[in-house]
Design an enzyme around this catalytic site. Structure first.
Site, PDB file in Angstrom:
ATOM      1  N   GLU A  48      -0.725  -8.412  11.999  1.00  0.00           N
ATOM      2  CA  GLU A  48      -2.076  -8.142  11.509  1.00  0.00           C
ATOM      3  C   GLU A  48      -3.122  -8.420  12.587  1.00  0.00           C
ATOM      4  O   GLU A  48      -4.096  -7.680  12.713  1.00  0.00           O
ATOM      5  CB  GLU A  48      -2.370  -8.971  10.254  1.00  0.00           C
ATOM      6  N   TYR A 131     -10.088  -9.879   5.635  1.00  0.00           N
ATOM      7  CA  TYR A 131      -9.012  -8.889   5.524  1.00  0.00           C
ATOM      8  C   TYR A 131      -7.668  -9.498   5.899  1.00  0.00           C
ATOM      9  O   TYR A 131      -6.671  -9.349   5.178  1.00  0.00           O
ATOM     10  CB  TYR A 131      -9.278  -7.658   6.393  1.00  0.00           C
ATOM     11  N   ASP A 149      -8.691  -2.391   4.467  1.00  0.00           N
ATOM     12  CA  ASP A 149      -8.840  -1.917   5.840  1.00  0.00           C
ATOM     13  C   ASP A 149      -9.373  -0.486   5.794  1.00  0.00           C
ATOM     14  O   ASP A 149      -9.749   0.029   4.723  1.00  0.00           O
ATOM     15  CB  ASP A 149      -7.516  -2.004   6.597  1.00  0.00           C
ATOM     16  N   CYS A 201      -3.285  10.310   2.711  1.00  0.00           N
ATOM     17  CA  CYS A 201      -4.737  10.359   2.519  1.00  0.00           C
ATOM     18  C   CYS A 201      -5.427  10.153   3.872  1.00  0.00           C
ATOM     19  O   CYS A 201      -6.209   9.228   4.067  1.00  0.00           O
ATOM     20  CB  CYS A 201      -5.166   9.293   1.509  1.00  0.00           C
ATOM     21  N   CYS A 208      -2.986  16.189  -0.201  1.00  0.00           N
ATOM     22  CA  CYS A 208      -3.246  15.842  -1.604  1.00  0.00           C
ATOM     23  C   CYS A 208      -2.112  16.279  -2.525  1.00  0.00           C
ATOM     24  O   CYS A 208      -1.848  15.624  -3.543  1.00  0.00           O
ATOM     25  CB  CYS A 208      -4.561  16.466  -2.058  1.00  0.00           C
ATOM     26  N   CYS A 211       0.369  13.493  -3.042  1.00  0.00           N
ATOM     27  CA  CYS A 211      -0.159  12.156  -3.360  1.00  0.00           C
ATOM     28  C   CYS A 211       0.207  11.732  -4.774  1.00  0.00           C
ATOM     29  O   CYS A 211      -0.027  12.485  -5.735  1.00  0.00           O
ATOM     30  CB  CYS A 211      -1.674  12.158  -3.189  1.00  0.00           C
ATOM     31  N   CYS A 217      -7.474  11.257  -8.872  1.00  0.00           N
ATOM     32  CA  CYS A 217      -8.427  11.249  -7.762  1.00  0.00           C
ATOM     33  C   CYS A 217      -9.661  12.085  -8.079  1.00  0.00           C
ATOM     34  O   CYS A 217      -9.580  13.314  -8.220  1.00  0.00           O
ATOM     35  CB  CYS A 217      -7.744  11.771  -6.500  1.00  0.00           C
TER      36      CYS A 217
END
Length: 351
Positions: A48, A131, A149, A201, A208, A211, A217
Site C-alpha cells: 500500500e 486510506y 482510492d 470501471c 459496463c 460489470c 449503476c
C-alpha cells in the site's frame, strides 16, 4: 432516468471477485482466504505504501526485491537508511521511503514487530494516512473499514451518478462507499471494489457490459459513465530551474552528496547542485573547469516541472570538494540514484 435500478449488492461484487480477482505478489486470493490463509500485514502495508501515486506494474519488482531483502518488518526496521533509500530509488515520492523506515521502527520497537489490527491503531503510525489505515485494517485484518482510492472514487461516482467535481466530491463518495462496505468478507470486498475500478470501471471506455453492478449503476442508466468522475480544472504546473554538477575524478570516482532528510528527494544520494527556482545561482561543489552540456535533464514532480542544467568536470586525485564525497567507480551504481539524477548522469554517458 429509469426508476427500476437494482440496489448495489456487495455480494454480487464478491461473487465477481471470486472469479476475476487479480493475482498480485502481496495478495492472498479469495480461494486461499476461503481455506483460512491470512494475509501478512507487513506485505499488505508495504504494497500500500509503494502503490501510493504509483502503478501496480511499476511496484511489483520493487515489492519483490524489498520483501526478499527484508522479509519482516523487524528486518526492515534494522536496515541502514542509505540501503533502503538506494533500494527505493526510481520509485519516486521519496518521503514514502523515509516514512517506511520510521513506521517499521515504531512497529518493531513499540509493538513487538506486530502491526496494530485496528484503524485507530494503524493511523497512529508514521506515514499511514486514512486510506492506508483503512486498506490495511480491511485487507490484513478483515475489519469493516472503508477504502477510498482513485478506483473506488470512480466506481462510486458512476454508481450514484455523482457530478460534484473532485476533490470536493470526496466526502460524498466516502459516504457512498461506507454505506456499501459489508461486515461479511470486508477484506475481499475492499480488494474487489478496487479491482472493479482497475479492470472494468476504467477511466476511459469502461466495460459496463461485464460489470456485476451494471443494473445498479445510475451513470450507466443515465449514459454519463464516460463523464465521471468530474474533476476540477488542474492548475498549470510552474517550471523551476537548477544546476547539477557531475564531477568525476581521474580514477573514475564520482562526487556525490546525501541530500537533507527534509524536502524533495530527502535522504537520497544525488549530484551536488544549486537550489531549484527561477534563477539558480552557481554553486559548484569543487574547484574545476566546468563544461555545460547542451541538453537539460528534465523531470516532472507533482507540483512543478524541473529543468536541470548539467555541468561536468574531470578533477585530479588530490582535489578536495567543498561538499559531498567521492564514490569509487566500482561502488557507484546509477540505479541507486533518484530518477532525475539518473537522467543527469545519462546525459554524460549518452545512454
Amino acid at each position: 432516468m429509469s426508476n427500476l435500478r437494482d440496489a448495489p449488492d456487495p455480494s454480487l461484487l464478491l461473487e465477481w471477485y471470486d472469479r476475476h480477482a487479480r493475482a498480485m505478489p502481496w495478495r492472498v486470493g479469495p480461494a486461499a482466504r476461503a481455506q483460512g490463509v491470512r494475509p501478512d500485514p507487513y506485505r499488505v502495508w508495504m504494497s500500500e505504501i509503494m502503490l501510493q501515486q504509483t502503478t501496480v506494474a511499476a511496484v511489483k519488482s520493487y515489492f519483490e526485491s524489498f520483501t526478499m531483502r527484508w522479509p519482516t518488518v523487524s528486518d526492515l526496521a534494522q536496515a541502514e537508511d542509505q540501503d533502503v533509500m538506494a533500494a527505493w530509488a526510481g520509485l519516486g515520492y521519496y518521503a514514502r521511503a523515509r516514512n517506511l523506515l520510521k513506521c517499521a521502527r515504531v512497529v518493531h520497537s513499540e509493538h513487538d514487530g506486530k502491526f496494530p489490527e485496528t484503524y485507530d491503531g494503524l493511523i497512529a503510525l508514521p506515514g499511514i494516512g486514512p486510506y492506508t489505515a483503512a486498506a490495511i485494517a480491511a485487507i490484513a485484518f478483515d475489519q469493516p473499514a472503508t477504502v477510498l482510492d482513485g478506483n473506488v472514487e470512480r466506481v462510486m461516482a458512476r454508481l450514484h451518478d455523482e457530478h460534484t467535481p473532485l476533490p470536493a466530491a470526496k466526502p460524498i463518495l466516502m459516504d457512498h462507499a461506507s454505506a456499501l462496505t459489508p461486515s461479511d468478507r470486508p477484506g475481499c470486498y475492499a480488494q474487489a471494489v478496487m479491482d472493479l475500478g482497475a479492470t472494468l470501471c476504467t477511466p476511459r471506455n469502461p466495460a459496463c457490459g461485464l460489470c456485476p453492478w451494471r443494473r445498479a449503476c445510475a451513470a450507466w442508466d443515465a449514459g454519463t459513465a464516460q463523464d465521471l468522475p468530474r474533476k476540477a480544472p488542474k492548475k498549470r504546473k510552474p517550471i523551476r530551474c537548477g544546476i547539477a554538477y557531475l564531477a568525476r575524478r581521474v580514477d573514475g570516482a564520482w562526487l556525490l552528496e546525501q541530500r537533507p532528510d527534509s524536502g524533495l528527494l530527502g535522504g537520497m544520494l544525488g549530484w551536488p547542485g544549486s537550489d531549484w527556482g527561477d534563477a539558480p545561482a552557481e554553486d559548484p561543489p569543487i574547484h574545476a573547469e566546468w563544461r555545460t552540456l547542451p541538453t537539460e535533464a528534465r523531470h516532472t514532480f507533482t507540483h512543478f516541472h524541473l529543468r536541470l542544467t548539467v555541468k561536468t568536470a574531470l578533477v585530479p586525485m588530490d582535489r578536495k570538494p567543498a561538499r559531498g564525497h567521492f564514490v569509487e567507480a566500482d561502488a557507484f551504481d546509477p540505479s541507486d540514484l533518484p530518477t532525475v539524477m539518473r537522467k543527469a548522469h545519462a546525459l554524460t554517458t549518452g545512454s
